[in-house]
Design an enzyme around this catalytic site. Structure first.
Site, PDB file in Angstrom:
ATOM      1  N   HIS A 140     -42.821 -16.918 -24.399  1.00  0.00           N
ATOM      2  CA  HIS A 140     -43.325 -15.942 -23.431  1.00  0.00           C
ATOM      3  C   HIS A 140     -42.825 -14.528 -23.740  1.00  0.00           C
ATOM      4  O   HIS A 140     -43.517 -13.558 -23.455  1.00  0.00           O
ATOM      5  CB  HIS A 140     -42.996 -16.367 -22.001  1.00  0.00           C
ATOM      6  CG  HIS A 140     -43.945 -17.406 -21.498  1.00  0.00           C
ATOM      7  ND1 HIS A 140     -43.821 -18.742 -21.844  1.00  0.00           N
ATOM      8  CD2 HIS A 140     -45.048 -17.305 -20.736  1.00  0.00           C
ATOM      9  CE1 HIS A 140     -44.815 -19.419 -21.284  1.00  0.00           C
ATOM     10  NE2 HIS A 140     -45.575 -18.577 -20.606  1.00  0.00           N
ATOM     11  N   TRP A 189     -53.694 -20.891 -26.458  1.00  0.00           N
ATOM     12  CA  TRP A 189     -52.344 -20.758 -25.886  1.00  0.00           C
ATOM     13  C   TRP A 189     -51.842 -22.122 -25.415  1.00  0.00           C
ATOM     14  O   TRP A 189     -50.689 -22.492 -25.638  1.00  0.00           O
ATOM     15  CB  TRP A 189     -52.343 -19.741 -24.743  1.00  0.00           C
ATOM     16  CG  TRP A 189     -51.000 -19.573 -24.105  1.00  0.00           C
ATOM     17  CD1 TRP A 189     -50.591 -20.070 -22.900  1.00  0.00           C
ATOM     18  CD2 TRP A 189     -49.870 -18.874 -24.644  1.00  0.00           C
ATOM     19  NE1 TRP A 189     -49.287 -19.718 -22.646  1.00  0.00           N
ATOM     20  CE2 TRP A 189     -48.820 -18.982 -23.706  1.00  0.00           C
ATOM     21  CE3 TRP A 189     -49.645 -18.163 -25.808  1.00  0.00           C
ATOM     22  CZ2 TRP A 189     -47.563 -18.411 -23.902  1.00  0.00           C
ATOM     23  CZ3 TRP A 189     -48.388 -17.592 -26.004  1.00  0.00           C
ATOM     24  CH2 TRP A 189     -47.374 -17.722 -25.061  1.00  0.00           C
ATOM     25  N   TRP A 190     -52.716 -22.873 -24.764  1.00  0.00           N
ATOM     26  CA  TRP A 190     -52.325 -24.205 -24.313  1.00  0.00           C
ATOM     27  C   TRP A 190     -51.906 -25.081 -25.490  1.00  0.00           C
ATOM     28  O   TRP A 190     -50.918 -25.807 -25.396  1.00  0.00           O
ATOM     29  CB  TRP A 190     -53.462 -24.868 -23.551  1.00  0.00           C
ATOM     30  CG  TRP A 190     -53.772 -24.265 -22.226  1.00  0.00           C
ATOM     31  CD1 TRP A 190     -52.996 -23.420 -21.480  1.00  0.00           C
ATOM     32  CD2 TRP A 190     -54.966 -24.459 -21.498  1.00  0.00           C
ATOM     33  NE1 TRP A 190     -53.632 -23.088 -20.327  1.00  0.00           N
ATOM     34  CE2 TRP A 190     -54.851 -23.701 -20.303  1.00  0.00           C
ATOM     35  CE3 TRP A 190     -56.127 -25.185 -21.711  1.00  0.00           C
ATOM     36  CZ2 TRP A 190     -55.848 -23.676 -19.339  1.00  0.00           C
ATOM     37  CZ3 TRP A 190     -57.130 -25.158 -20.760  1.00  0.00           C
ATOM     38  CH2 TRP A 190     -56.985 -24.410 -19.578  1.00  0.00           C
ATOM     39  N   TYR A 216     -47.682 -11.350 -12.360  1.00  0.00           N
ATOM     40  CA  TYR A 216     -47.550 -12.771 -12.681  1.00  0.00           C
ATOM     41  C   TYR A 216     -46.102 -13.064 -13.066  1.00  0.00           C
ATOM     42  O   TYR A 216     -45.561 -12.443 -13.967  1.00  0.00           O
ATOM     43  CB  TYR A 216     -48.499 -13.086 -13.829  1.00  0.00           C
ATOM     44  CG  TYR A 216     -48.634 -14.517 -14.260  1.00  0.00           C
ATOM     45  CD1 TYR A 216     -47.986 -15.563 -13.622  1.00  0.00           C
ATOM     46  CD2 TYR A 216     -49.440 -14.841 -15.340  1.00  0.00           C
ATOM     47  CE1 TYR A 216     -48.131 -16.870 -14.035  1.00  0.00           C
ATOM     48  CE2 TYR A 216     -49.606 -16.147 -15.769  1.00  0.00           C
ATOM     49  CZ  TYR A 216     -48.939 -17.156 -15.118  1.00  0.00           C
ATOM     50  OH  TYR A 216     -49.092 -18.459 -15.534  1.00  0.00           O
ATOM     51  N   TYR A 220     -39.426 -22.060 -24.431  1.00  0.00           N
ATOM     52  CA  TYR A 220     -40.412 -21.567 -23.459  1.00  0.00           C
ATOM     53  C   TYR A 220     -40.221 -20.066 -23.250  1.00  0.00           C
ATOM     54  O   TYR A 220     -41.190 -19.300 -23.268  1.00  0.00           O
ATOM     55  CB  TYR A 220     -40.266 -22.322 -22.136  1.00  0.00           C
ATOM     56  CG  TYR A 220     -41.338 -21.998 -21.129  1.00  0.00           C
ATOM     57  CD1 TYR A 220     -42.538 -22.698 -21.128  1.00  0.00           C
ATOM     58  CD2 TYR A 220     -41.166 -20.994 -20.186  1.00  0.00           C
ATOM     59  CE1 TYR A 220     -43.538 -22.397 -20.216  1.00  0.00           C
ATOM     60  CE2 TYR A 220     -42.149 -20.694 -19.265  1.00  0.00           C
ATOM     61  CZ  TYR A 220     -43.338 -21.397 -19.288  1.00  0.00           C
ATOM     62  OH  TYR A 220     -44.323 -21.084 -18.380  1.00  0.00           O
TER      63      TYR A 220
END
Length: 104
Positions: free
Chosen positions: A22, A76-77, A41, A18
């Protein structure tokens, strides 16, 4: 400017992947988020539960709410679905969080 918080669910053992994904976030996704009014964010991980907590500021709620319709977001999902709990449309399972306190 609205502050938005939510939680998502990381699959066990996927923390490093993860973070890697990112760290290598697609430039076109960053542009899309910025153009949609997303600012400041952050995502935090509770390693005890594998719950991810996201918080962001948004200055264009309509554009933000339309992000799921954009092909870059949908791709992206798909890219992330193997390491997170997802819905049928590949979006991350998420729960909106209610702000109950804010100290400026």
């Amino acid at each position: 400017m609205k502050r938005i918080a939510f939680k998502m669910f990381l699959n066990e053992g996927c923390k490093e992947e993860y973070i890697k994904r990112h760290d290598e976030i697609w430039p076109e996704l960053v542009i899309l988020l910025n153009e949609s009014g997303v600012l400041d964010y952050s995502i935090f991980l509770d390693e005890e539960t594998n719950v991810l907590f996201g918080i962001l500021k948004c200055n264009n709620e309509l554009a933000y709410e339309n992000l799921p319709l954009h092909p870059i977001m949908q791709n992206w999902w798909k890219h992330m679905k193997d390491i997170m709990q997802t819905n049928a449309d590949n979006s991350p399972k998420s729960i909106k969080l209610e702000e109950v306190f804010y100290l400026q």
